[in-house]
Scaffold this active site. Structure first.
Site, PDB file in Angstrom:
ATOM      1  N   THR A 136       0.824  -1.213   0.000  1.00 37.01           N
ATOM      2  CA  THR A 136       0.000   0.000   0.000  1.00 37.01           C
ATOM      3  C   THR A 136       0.859   1.265   0.000  1.00 37.01           C
ATOM      4  OG1 THR A 136      -1.477   1.261   1.446  1.00 37.01           O
ATOM      5  CG2 THR A 136      -0.085  -0.316   2.531  1.00 37.01           C
ATOM      6  N   GLU A 138       0.213   3.565   1.942  1.00 37.29           N
ATOM      7  CA  GLU A 138       0.132   4.082   3.317  1.00 37.29           C
ATOM      8  C   GLU A 138       1.458   3.926   4.075  1.00 37.29           C
ATOM      9  OE1 GLU A 138      -3.568   3.179   5.327  1.00 37.29           O
ATOM     10  OE2 GLU A 138      -4.602   2.954   3.419  1.00 37.29           O
TER      11      GLU A 138
HETATM   12  P1  NAD Z   1      -9.368  -7.759   2.003  1.00 34.08           P
HETATM   13  O1  NAD Z   1      -9.388  -7.513   3.473  1.00 34.08           O
HETATM   14  O2  NAD Z   1     -10.599  -7.503   1.208  1.00 34.08           O
HETATM   15  O3  NAD Z   1      -8.935  -9.267   1.715  1.00 34.08           O
HETATM   16  C1  NAD Z   1      -7.916  -9.907   2.417  1.00 34.08           C
HETATM   17  C2  NAD Z   1      -8.011 -11.399   2.134  1.00 34.08           C
HETATM   18  O4  NAD Z   1      -6.929 -12.045   2.830  1.00 34.08           O
HETATM   19  C3  NAD Z   1      -9.315 -12.033   2.631  1.00 34.08           C
HETATM   20  O5  NAD Z   1      -9.821 -12.907   1.656  1.00 34.08           O
HETATM   21  C4  NAD Z   1      -8.887 -12.782   3.878  1.00 34.08           C
HETATM   22  O6  NAD Z   1      -9.685 -13.936   4.144  1.00 34.08           O
HETATM   23  C5  NAD Z   1      -7.459 -13.166   3.526  1.00 34.08           C
HETATM   24  N1  NAD Z   1      -6.641 -13.395   4.717  1.00 34.08           N
HETATM   25  C6  NAD Z   1      -6.536 -12.585   5.817  1.00 34.08           C
HETATM   26  N2  NAD Z   1      -5.721 -13.157   6.714  1.00 34.08           N
HETATM   27  C7  NAD Z   1      -5.271 -14.313   6.166  1.00 34.08           C
HETATM   28  C8  NAD Z   1      -4.382 -15.335   6.600  1.00 34.08           C
HETATM   29  N3  NAD Z   1      -3.791 -15.277   7.794  1.00 34.08           N
HETATM   30  N4  NAD Z   1      -4.143 -16.371   5.775  1.00 34.08           N
HETATM   31  C9  NAD Z   1      -4.743 -16.451   4.558  1.00 34.08           C
HETATM   32  N5  NAD Z   1      -5.610 -15.539   4.102  1.00 34.08           N
HETATM   33  C10 NAD Z   1      -5.863 -14.479   4.906  1.00 34.08           C
HETATM   34  O7  NAD Z   1      -8.139  -6.903   1.469  1.00 34.08           O
HETATM   35  P2  NAD Z   1      -7.961  -6.157   0.071  1.00 34.08           P
HETATM   36  O8  NAD Z   1      -8.513  -4.803   0.190  1.00 34.08           O
HETATM   37  O9  NAD Z   1      -8.375  -7.059  -1.030  1.00 34.08           O
HETATM   38  O10 NAD Z   1      -6.361  -6.008   0.058  1.00 34.08           O
HETATM   39  C11 NAD Z   1      -5.541  -7.024  -0.508  1.00 34.08           C
HETATM   40  C12 NAD Z   1      -4.083  -6.603  -0.401  1.00 34.08           C
HETATM   41  O11 NAD Z   1      -3.897  -5.363  -1.075  1.00 34.08           O
HETATM   42  C13 NAD Z   1      -3.615  -6.383   1.041  1.00 34.08           C
HETATM   43  O12 NAD Z   1      -2.294  -6.877   1.144  1.00 34.08           O
HETATM   44  C14 NAD Z   1      -3.656  -4.871   1.211  1.00 34.08           C
HETATM   45  O13 NAD Z   1      -2.703  -4.447   2.151  1.00 34.08           O
HETATM   46  C15 NAD Z   1      -3.301  -4.415  -0.194  1.00 34.08           C
HETATM   47  N6  NAD Z   1      -3.825  -3.096  -0.601  1.00 34.08           N
HETATM   48  C16 NAD Z   1      -5.170  -2.812  -0.475  1.00 34.08           C
HETATM   49  C17 NAD Z   1      -5.638  -1.572  -0.903  1.00 34.08           C
HETATM   50  C18 NAD Z   1      -7.108  -1.222  -0.851  1.00 34.08           C
HETATM   51  O14 NAD Z   1      -7.485  -0.101  -1.192  1.00 34.08           O
HETATM   52  N7  NAD Z   1      -8.002  -2.132  -0.461  1.00 34.08           N
HETATM   53  C19 NAD Z   1      -4.750  -0.644  -1.456  1.00 34.08           C
HETATM   54  C20 NAD Z   1      -3.388  -0.978  -1.549  1.00 34.08           C
HETATM   55  C21 NAD Z   1      -2.947  -2.217  -1.137  1.00 34.08           C
HETATM   56  P1  TYD Z   2     -10.882   3.560   4.235  1.00 33.27           P
HETATM   57  O1  TYD Z   2     -11.832   3.130   3.160  1.00 33.27           O
HETATM   58  O2  TYD Z   2     -10.965   2.894   5.569  1.00 33.27           O
HETATM   59  O3  TYD Z   2      -9.414   3.427   3.612  1.00 33.27           O
HETATM   60  P2  TYD Z   2      -7.977   3.931   4.200  1.00 33.27           P
HETATM   61  O4  TYD Z   2      -8.136   4.250   5.623  1.00 33.27           O
HETATM   62  O5  TYD Z   2      -7.122   2.717   3.986  1.00 33.27           O
HETATM   63  O6  TYD Z   2      -7.584   5.083   3.347  1.00 33.27           O
HETATM   64  O7  TYD Z   2     -11.050   5.125   4.456  1.00 33.27           O
HETATM   65  C1  TYD Z   2     -10.903   6.051   3.400  1.00 33.27           C
HETATM   66  C2  TYD Z   2     -11.030   7.444   3.984  1.00 33.27           C
HETATM   67  O8  TYD Z   2     -12.382   7.637   4.447  1.00 33.27           O
HETATM   68  C3  TYD Z   2     -10.159   7.672   5.222  1.00 33.27           C
HETATM   69  O9  TYD Z   2      -9.681   9.016   5.184  1.00 33.27           O
HETATM   70  C4  TYD Z   2     -11.111   7.469   6.391  1.00 33.27           C
HETATM   71  C5  TYD Z   2     -12.425   7.953   5.837  1.00 33.27           C
HETATM   72  N1  TYD Z   2     -13.640   7.280   6.375  1.00 33.27           N
HETATM   73  C6  TYD Z   2     -14.713   8.058   6.845  1.00 33.27           C
HETATM   74  O10 TYD Z   2     -14.669   9.309   6.847  1.00 33.27           O
HETATM   75  N2  TYD Z   2     -15.825   7.406   7.284  1.00 33.27           N
HETATM   76  C7  TYD Z   2     -15.914   6.036   7.305  1.00 33.27           C
HETATM   77  O11 TYD Z   2     -16.965   5.505   7.766  1.00 33.27           O
HETATM   78  C8  TYD Z   2     -14.822   5.264   6.814  1.00 33.27           C
HETATM   79  C9  TYD Z   2     -14.859   3.775   6.825  1.00 33.27           C
HETATM   80  C10 TYD Z   2     -13.702   5.934   6.346  1.00 33.27           C
END
Ligand code: NAD
Ligand code: TYD
Length: 361
Positions: A136, A138
């Site tokens: 990420t 972050e």
């Molecule tokens: P998510 O929470 O939707 O999915 C995570 C998945 O990992 C789930 O299917 C869960 O069951 C599985 N999981 C969790 N713990 C586990 C374990 N111990 N063993 C096996 N499986 C396990 O997450 P996401 O939003 O799809 O994110 C996927 C990846 O992308 C993560 O590594 C996250 O840090 C990264 N990422 C996410 C975002 C975003 O905006 N969502 C952005 C940048 C990077």
């Molecule tokens: P989120 O979707 O949790 O992603 P991240 O924290 O990884 O960026 O949140 C996106 C932005 O929205 C973050 O600045 C927190 C804000 N937020 C709210 O204001 N209200 C909410 O209910 C949630 C879940 C997030």
């Protein structure tokens, strides 16, 4: 035929990636999806591909060394794409330990097992093996609200939340394997994703769900925090391009060129729902800006994230393709067409889906 080991493929990005890969490569690849099915993992996300001969699901925890090494022993894995993680900042603030366990220990197990399976006696690696660690933006911390500073691959790490600290640690472990063992890996650091199958604890699906149900729309702090939103299919494409065309050992930032304040996102969702819901839909009356409710700010809330995806564009030719105005419409339309999915994940019924599916096997 290349064999992929995808971790966390039942989650939001992982399931979209698996769909993307089968659309792109069809029967030219094989995918093994390893997921522990935590609250965030949902096999319903994959039900339209689960019968494919070139797809296998294995329920396993990435911190379980024996289970993961067995998968490497029984299969000749060519690519690892490592998504599995605890991914929600708010949960990490309440319960950091599980983030350290899964994100740091889990990544260590994945690296060790891949290295053991791929390394040759002379310290080199079997031809063509590659590991991609999905991370990420972050990890880079927070940018000033100036519209002109950006995260680059060279930006020092400065994580603030337990989530981003655990992801930063996992990135560092991957870097250490690259430096110490010349391990064939890449890291991608990506901005906030949006699209189908996102668990409604994250901003966009939460706001859609609450607005449809006439529930308060919680805005943390002043609502002016900025995130750089990327449509999930564009991310899936970027991951595949980095793995196939990127220089091994390199990190690539994947960003949307699409900065929006949280309050803007919420207003766009409300306006889009009002525009696309037919007058005959009873939920339309619920959707209103009056639902916007300012609540206490998130602890340590990062102000602004923004990626300059120059390196991936110059070296690999990847660019975000989906305009936010189109992506958010597609996303909202998907949730409207899949309210049963939303109800299942919010009621916990999807846990039963797994038991029903696999109880006889
Ligand atoms: P998510 O929470 O939707 O999915 C995570 C998945 O990992 C789930 O299917 C869960 O069951 C599985 N999981 C969790 N713990 C586990 C374990 N111990 N063993 C096996 N499986 C396990 O997450 P996401 O939003 O799809 O994110 C996927 C990846 O992308 C993560 O590594 C996250 O840090 C990264 N990422 C996410 C975002 C975003 O905006 N969502 C952005 C940048 C990077
Ligand atoms: P989120 O979707 O949790 O992603 P991240 O924290 O990884 O960026 O949140 C996106 C932005 O929205 C973050 O600045 C927190 C804000 N937020 C709210 O204001 N209200 C909410 O209910 C949630 C879940 C997030």
């Amino acid at each position: 035929m290349r064999t992929y080991l995808v971790t966390g493929g039942a989650g939001f990005i992982g399931s979209n990636y698996i769909h993307y890969m089968f659309r792109k490569y069809d029967n030219e690849i094989r995918i093994i999806n390893v997921d522990a099915l935590t609250y965030a993992g949902n096999l319903e996300n994959l039900k339209d591909i689960e019968d494919r001969d070139n797809y296998t699901f294995i329920k396993a925890d990435i911190t379980d060394k024996d289970a993961i090494s067995k998968i490497f022993e029984e299969n000749d894995i060519d690519r690892v794409v490592h998504f599995a993680a605890e991914s929600h900042v708010d949960r990490s603030i309440r319960n950091p330990e599980v983030f350290v366990h899964t994100n740091v220990m889990g990544t260590a197990v994945m690296l060790n097992c891949a290295k053991a399976a791929w390394e040759l006696p002379d310290g080199s690696y079997k031809e063509g093996k590659k590991f991609l660690h999905v991370s990420t933006d972050e990890v880079y911390g927070s940018l000033p609200d100036d519209g002109k500073s950006f995260f680059y691959e060279t930006t020092p790490y400065q994580p603030h939340s337990p989530y981003s600290a655990s992801k930063a640690s996992s990135d560092m472990l991957v870097k250490s394997y690259i430096d110490t063992y010349h391990f064939p890996a890449n890291i991608t650091n990506t901005s906030n994703n949006y699209g189908p199958y996102q668990f409604p604890e994250k901003l966009i699906p939460l706001i859609i769900n609450n607005a449809l149900n006439g529930k308060a729309l919680p805005v943390y702090g002043d609502g002016m925090n900025i995130r750089d939103w990327l449509y999930v299919d564009d991310h899936a494409k970027g991951i595949d391009m980095v793995q196939e065309q990127g220089r091994l050992g390199q990190t690539y930032n994947i960003g949307g060129h699409n900065e929006k304040r949280n309050i803007e996102i919420i207003n766009i969702i409300i306006e889009t729902l009002q525009e696309i819901l037919p007058d005959s839909d009873p939920r339309k009356a619920n959707v209103s800006k009056d639902l916007i409710t300012y609540v206490e700010d998130r602890k340590g809330h990062d102000r602004r994230y923004a990626i300059a995806p120059d390196k991936i564009k110059e070296e690999i030719g990847w660019e975000p393709e989906t305009m936010f105005k189109d992506g958010i419409k597609k996303t909202i339309a998907w949730y409207l067409e899949h309210m049963d999915w939303m109800e299942n994940v919010t009621s916990g019924d999807y846990q039963k889906y797994y038991e029903d599916m696999y109880s006889g096997k």
